[in-house]
Design an enzyme around this catalytic site. Structure first.
Site, PDB file in Angstrom:
ATOM      1  N   GLU A 122       0.879  -1.173   0.000  1.00  0.00           N
ATOM      2  CA  GLU A 122       0.000   0.000   0.000  1.00  0.00           C
ATOM      3  C   GLU A 122       0.915   1.222   0.000  1.00  0.00           C
ATOM      4  O   GLU A 122       1.286   1.746   1.039  1.00  0.00           O
ATOM      5  CB  GLU A 122      -0.926   0.003   1.215  1.00  0.00           C
ATOM      6  N   ALA A 133      -2.398   7.709   6.583  1.00  0.00           N
ATOM      7  CA  ALA A 133      -1.445   7.338   7.632  1.00  0.00           C
ATOM      8  C   ALA A 133      -0.093   6.924   7.068  1.00  0.00           C
ATOM      9  O   ALA A 133       0.622   6.132   7.678  1.00  0.00           O
ATOM     10  CB  ALA A 133      -2.025   6.220   8.482  1.00  0.00           C
ATOM     11  N   HIS A 209      -9.874   0.650  -0.125  1.00  0.00           N
ATOM     12  CA  HIS A 209     -10.840   1.213   0.834  1.00  0.00           C
ATOM     13  C   HIS A 209     -11.597   2.412   0.233  1.00  0.00           C
ATOM     14  O   HIS A 209     -11.317   3.571   0.543  1.00  0.00           O
ATOM     15  CB  HIS A 209     -10.223   1.550   2.174  1.00  0.00           C
ATOM     16  N   ASN A 212     -12.304   6.318   1.414  1.00  0.00           N
ATOM     17  CA  ASN A 212     -11.225   6.810   2.263  1.00  0.00           C
ATOM     18  C   ASN A 212      -9.986   7.126   1.445  1.00  0.00           C
ATOM     19  O   ASN A 212      -9.604   6.367   0.566  1.00  0.00           O
ATOM     20  CB  ASN A 212     -10.896   5.789   3.351  1.00  0.00           C
ATOM     21  N   ALA A 213      -9.351   8.256   1.758  1.00  0.00           N
ATOM     22  CA  ALA A 213      -8.140   8.706   1.077  1.00  0.00           C
ATOM     23  C   ALA A 213      -8.355   8.944  -0.415  1.00  0.00           C
ATOM     24  O   ALA A 213      -7.532   8.589  -1.254  1.00  0.00           O
ATOM     25  CB  ALA A 213      -6.988   7.724   1.291  1.00  0.00           C
ATOM     26  N   ASP A 241     -16.486  -0.673   9.875  1.00  0.00           N
ATOM     27  CA  ASP A 241     -16.178  -0.685  11.306  1.00  0.00           C
ATOM     28  C   ASP A 241     -16.950   0.372  12.088  1.00  0.00           C
ATOM     29  O   ASP A 241     -16.740   0.538  13.293  1.00  0.00           O
ATOM     30  CB  ASP A 241     -14.676  -0.498  11.532  1.00  0.00           C
ATOM     31  N   HIS A 244     -14.879   4.360   9.617  1.00  0.00           N
ATOM     32  CA  HIS A 244     -14.335   4.813   8.335  1.00  0.00           C
ATOM     33  C   HIS A 244     -15.403   5.352   7.387  1.00  0.00           C
ATOM     34  O   HIS A 244     -15.148   6.308   6.641  1.00  0.00           O
ATOM     35  CB  HIS A 244     -13.604   3.659   7.640  1.00  0.00           C
ATOM     36  N   ASP A 267      -8.428  -3.510   7.092  1.00  0.00           N
ATOM     37  CA  ASP A 267      -7.384  -2.480   7.202  1.00  0.00           C
ATOM     38  C   ASP A 267      -6.852  -2.458   8.643  1.00  0.00           C
ATOM     39  O   ASP A 267      -6.437  -1.414   9.155  1.00  0.00           O
ATOM     40  CB  ASP A 267      -7.923  -1.111   6.796  1.00  0.00           C
ATOM     41  N   ILE A 301      -7.183   9.197  10.781  1.00  0.00           N
ATOM     42  CA  ILE A 301      -7.518   7.783  10.952  1.00  0.00           C
ATOM     43  C   ILE A 301      -6.388   6.943  10.359  1.00  0.00           C
ATOM     44  O   ILE A 301      -5.931   7.196   9.238  1.00  0.00           O
ATOM     45  CB  ILE A 301      -8.858   7.444  10.293  1.00  0.00           C
TER      46      ILE A 301
END
Length: 378
Positions: A122, A133, A209, A212-213, A241, A244, A267, A301
């Site tokens: 990743e 992150a 994902h 996200n991002a 979860d 996210h 993740d 996150i």
């Protein structure tokens, strides 16, 4: 060795029915309805689904795959196996080229032992604007020669690369990935709709994902989300979860892509299965509070503490998916992403006996991998 498991509610691609199954030499040899012939191990009407397949996880039980420590990596894999993930990829995060190569080489040993199913890079070829992150100082433009060296370090076990399609040379590296048998996943990206389409045309087939991002969905600027959801060649990862992604957006994505193109992922990072505290994620430091992982530096996150059994239950309870749909998202679809759909991913004759036993509340009660109980049902 032969084993019959009886008095179970089987979740198969064809539907849900009361029945039984027989296992020989680690594989399913019979799947039947009603009462099993002869004696068998009765599970008292519990629900049995295929073993979960997680194509995006960074660690668990206090251990982190990016550390490159073989013993700790085995510890993380064993933890997730105990929560029903019978097939997993070890996901790394952005690091220096030499570190990534060294870690990939170490994890290749675990692949050859059958403890993990492959390696997922990743990064490092991701957007600074959407790095999440990942350490922005270590991000770099896609490099074809460097990528080939990373693949070589993984000794044939590199299965996935997350890459931002808009970066220079990205399309060439995506094409190289396809030639190497590596899945190109589009994510951590600031791409436009058109740039994302170009990435798909070059061979991108997974959305890392989703939501996200990446830029948010907009009616005038659809961005990567619309491109990834609308293309039948793309499987979208979803982290369910409760942190996210809002349940409404999870339902929107699952409705658009369908169970056949939706893969639940965790993740998860080292804190999965542990308490609150401070944990590593590659070169970054993560604080976990109330089960939510965020970068110490800026509160972004940073992965999750999710396990696949919880993701499965939430997909039924919170998203409203049927057992068959949730099973496809947690098992068969990610197995298909890995090209392993003929071996795992569903309760079918000829496939490995990778099974998860759930109680009436869909809580984990047992795990079997290749015909051997990892966690005996109560």
């Amino acid at each position: 060795m032969s084993l019959t498991v009886s008095d179970v509610r089987l979740v198969t691609p064809e539907g849900v029915h009361d029945g039984w199954l027989t296992i020989e030499d680690g594989k399913i040899t019979h799947v039947g309805r009603g009462q099993a012939p002869g004696n068998g191990r009765s599970l008292g009407g519990r629900t049995v689904v295929p073993g979960f397949v997680d194509i995006h996880t960074h660690g668990g039980a206090g251990a982190s795959y990016p550390d490159g420590d073989v013993d700790k990596a085995a510890q993380a894999a064993a933890f997730h196996l105990g929560r029903g993930t019978t097939t997993t990829l070890a996901s790394l995060v952005t690091a220096a080229p030499a570190t990534l190569a060294r870690t990939a080489s170490a994890l290749a040993d675990l692949c050859e032992q059958g403890l993990i199913a492959g390696i997922h890079f990743e990064g490092p070829y991701i957007s600074k604007a959407r790095c999440g992150a990942h350490d922005p100082a270590l991000l770099r433009e896609p490099d074809r020669a460097e990528f080939r060296e990373l693949v070589r370090a993984g000794r044939g076990h590199v299965r996935m690369l997350t890459i931002a399609a808009e970066l220079p040379n990205a399309l060439d590296v995506i094409r190289d990935a396809a030639a190497e048998g590596v899945i190109a996943a589009l994510g951590h990206s600031d791409a436009t709709y058109e740039q994302t389409i170009a990435g798909i045309e070059a061979g991108g087939s997974v959305a890392t994902h989703l939501y996200n991002a990446m830029p948010p969905l907009s009616h005038r600027d659809p961005g990567p989300i619309a491109a990834l959801l609308q293309d039948d060649r793309v499987t979208v990862e979803l982290i369910n979860d409760g942190v996210h992604v809002h349940p409404a957006m999870l339902r929107l994505a699952a409705h658009e892509s369908g169970p056949g193109r939706t893969a639940l992922v965790t993740d998860a990072m080292a804190a999965a299965g542990m308490g609150d505290g401070r944990y590593p994620l590659g070169p970054m430091t993560v604080d976990v509070e109330d089960g939510v992982a965020r970068l110490t530096e800026n509160g972004t996150i940073a992965g999750s503490t999710l396990t696949m059994d919880v993701a499965f239950r939430r997909t039924v309870r919170e998203m409203g998916a049927s057992l068959v749909e949730a099973s496809a998202m947690a098992s068969l679809t990610p197995a298909r992403v890995l090209g392993l759909q003929d071996e795992i991913g569903s309760i079918s004759v000829g496939k490995y006996a990778d099974l998860v036993v759930l109680d009436e509340d869909l809580r984990l009660d047992g795990v079997m991998r290749r015909g051997v109980w990892v966690r005996e049902p109560a």
